[in-house]
Design an enzyme around this catalytic site. Structure first.
Site, mmCIF file in Angstrom:
data_model
loop_
_atom_site.group_PDB
_atom_site.id
_atom_site.type_symbol
_atom_site.label_atom_id
_atom_site.label_comp_id
_atom_site.label_asym_id
_atom_site.label_seq_id
_atom_site.Cartn_x
_atom_site.Cartn_y
_atom_site.Cartn_z
ATOM 1 N N ASP A 16 0.831 -1.209 0.000
ATOM 2 C CA ASP A 16 0.000 0.000 0.000
ATOM 3 C C ASP A 16 0.866 1.260 0.000
ATOM 4 O O ASP A 16 1.977 1.258 0.519
ATOM 5 C CB ASP A 16 -0.917 -0.025 1.235
ATOM 6 C CG ASP A 16 -2.106 0.906 1.084
ATOM 7 O OD1 ASP A 16 -2.311 1.456 -0.022
ATOM 8 O OD2 ASP A 16 -2.839 1.092 2.081
ATOM 9 N N HIS A 33 2.679 3.106 -8.927
ATOM 10 C CA HIS A 33 2.441 1.680 -9.199
ATOM 11 C C HIS A 33 3.636 1.092 -9.965
ATOM 12 O O HIS A 33 4.064 -0.026 -9.683
ATOM 13 C CB HIS A 33 1.162 1.486 -10.014
ATOM 14 C CG HIS A 33 -0.088 1.938 -9.307
ATOM 15 N ND1 HIS A 33 -0.334 1.660 -7.980
ATOM 16 C CD2 HIS A 33 -1.177 2.632 -9.744
ATOM 17 C CE1 HIS A 33 -1.505 2.174 -7.634
ATOM 18 N NE2 HIS A 33 -2.031 2.778 -8.685
ATOM 19 N N LEU A 127 10.950 -20.713 -4.483
ATOM 20 C CA LEU A 127 9.921 -19.876 -3.857
ATOM 21 C C LEU A 127 8.606 -19.931 -4.634
ATOM 22 O O LEU A 127 8.606 -19.903 -5.861
ATOM 23 C CB LEU A 127 10.423 -18.423 -3.830
ATOM 24 C CG LEU A 127 9.447 -17.373 -3.320
ATOM 25 C CD1 LEU A 127 9.460 -17.336 -1.795
ATOM 26 C CD2 LEU A 127 9.797 -15.981 -3.853
HETATM 27 C C1 IPE Z 1 -5.504 -2.583 0.040
HETATM 28 O O1 IPE Z 1 -5.118 -1.270 -0.234
HETATM 29 C C2 IPE Z 1 -5.536 -3.396 -1.210
HETATM 30 C C3 IPE Z 1 -4.241 -3.651 -1.814
HETATM 31 C C4 IPE Z 1 -3.075 -3.317 -1.337
HETATM 32 C C5 IPE Z 1 -4.275 -4.378 -3.056
HETATM 33 P P1 IPE Z 1 -6.203 -0.106 -0.422
HETATM 34 O O2 IPE Z 1 -5.430 1.140 -0.614
HETATM 35 O O3 IPE Z 1 -7.164 -0.482 -1.474
HETATM 36 O O4 IPE Z 1 -6.938 -0.148 0.987
HETATM 37 P P2 IPE Z 1 -7.824 0.928 1.740
HETATM 38 O O5 IPE Z 1 -8.823 1.453 0.747
HETATM 39 O O6 IPE Z 1 -6.913 2.023 2.199
HETATM 40 O O7 IPE Z 1 -8.436 0.201 2.898
HETATM 41 C C1 IPE Z 2 -1.485 0.231 -3.340
HETATM 42 O O1 IPE Z 2 -1.279 1.603 -3.418
HETATM 43 C C2 IPE Z 2 -1.778 -0.401 -4.682
HETATM 44 C C3 IPE Z 2 -3.178 -0.834 -4.883
HETATM 45 C C4 IPE Z 2 -4.086 -0.853 -3.952
HETATM 46 C C5 IPE Z 2 -3.548 -1.278 -6.198
HETATM 47 P P1 IPE Z 2 -2.500 2.632 -3.465
HETATM 48 O O2 IPE Z 2 -2.876 2.837 -4.872
HETATM 49 O O3 IPE Z 2 -3.584 2.185 -2.561
HETATM 50 O O4 IPE Z 2 -1.789 3.921 -2.894
HETATM 51 P P2 IPE Z 2 -2.381 4.957 -1.834
HETATM 52 O O5 IPE Z 2 -2.865 4.167 -0.660
HETATM 53 O O6 IPE Z 2 -3.483 5.682 -2.516
HETATM 54 O O7 IPE Z 2 -1.225 5.830 -1.488
HETATM 55 MG MG MG Z 3 -4.006 2.479 -0.605
#
Ligand code: IPE
Ligand code: IPE
Ligand code: MG
Length: 240
Positions: A16, A33, A127
């Site tokens: 995240d 990403h 792995l």
């Molecule tokens: C959780 O992250 C899902 C993934 C890392 C794939 P999100 O960014 O979607 O989660 P919330 O919305 O903060 O709970």
């Molecule tokens: C995690 O990073 C990747 C996915 C959930 C696909 P985010 O896209 O949630 O990044 P933030 O949380 O908005 O910074």
């Molecule tokens: Mg996120």
């Protein structure tokens, strides 16, 4: 020399913070990403080097389908690209690659790439790298219950067997069947929640939260999480 009994068999990561990482640099979310893929590579390498047997990564949740179309589309494209780029490395390093989640929602093109990548690495013994896509913990439990109900209605003679099912028997219906539960679940970016991830399988996982954003989570950060895990006392409800 490291104590191998303290190395988790299965490490799982909620990756995240990509969007915030990009924002901090005045860039589009997508840039985060892309940089996140480098962290996947670094952690995969380090997990294998440390003797971790299973590394699983939460890449896209069922709830993430609710993001803007453009972000969803570019994430799916990135997934195809990363898989294509990484396949030679998987083959070279003995990595078995698996995608788990609600595959029906992924579309034919992506599913074809996934099937190809999974088939070509299925006999590798290093792995196991699992990517959770279009996954949520509640969805997983629901699909298990639905499959079980269908089997029961198709064959009423199984009623008593199903009535006597154990937790281990039920686990075979989860998409993670055959994969040990995660010993350690890591979440990056300072969020202190599971966001509907591995609700069944994570019942006794050790949790590790760090403020580091996913694109900055590399070898050193992975090692810090393993070091913290090695200090944990897993009691499973017992008295020690
Ligand atoms: C959780 O992250 C899902 C993934 C890392 C794939 P999100 O960014 O979607 O989660 P919330 O919305 O903060 O709970
Ligand atoms: C995690 O990073 C990747 C996915 C959930 C696909 P985010 O896209 O949630 O990044 P933030 O949380 O908005 O910074
Ligand atoms: Mg996120």
């Amino acid at each position: 020399m490291e104590d191998s009994s303290k190395i988790p068999v299965h490490v799982s990561i909620i990756m995240d913070g990509n969007g915030r990482w990009a924002k901090e640099r005045g860039k589009e979310r997508f840039y985060g990403h892309i940089e996140g893929v480098e962290s996947v590579r670094a952690c995969t390498e380090e997990a294998a080097r440390k003797g971790v047997r299973y590394l699983s990564l939460f890449a896209f949740s069922e709830e993430n389908w609710n993001r803007p179309d453009e972000e969803v589309r570019s994430l799916m494209e990135l997934m195809v690209k990363a898989m294509t780029n990484e396949l030679p490395t998987f083959l070279k390093n003995g990595i078995r690659f698996i995608v788990l989640g609600n595959r029906e929602r992924l579309g034919d093109a992506l599913n074809a790439r996934i099937d190809d990548c999974m088939r070509r690495t299925e006999n590798q013994t290093g792995l196991t790298l699992i990517v959770f896509m279009s996954y949520s913990g509640r969805w997983d439990i629901l699909q298990a219950a639905k499959r079980l109900a269908l089997e029961a209605s198709a064959d009423p003679s199984r009623a008593s067997e199903i009535g006597n099912m154990t937790l281990t028997d039920f686990s075979l219906y989860m998409v993670t069947s055959g994969i040990p539960d995660p010993d350690l679940i890591i979440r990056t970016s300072g969020e202190l929640r599971l966001s509907n991830y591995l609700l069944w399988q994570g019942a006794y996982s050790e949790l590790y939260f760090t403020d580091v954003l996913w694109p900055d989570f590399r070898k050193e950060e992975f090692d810090l999480a393993l070091a913290e895990y090695a200090k944990r006392d897993r009691r499973y409800g017992k008295v020690k």
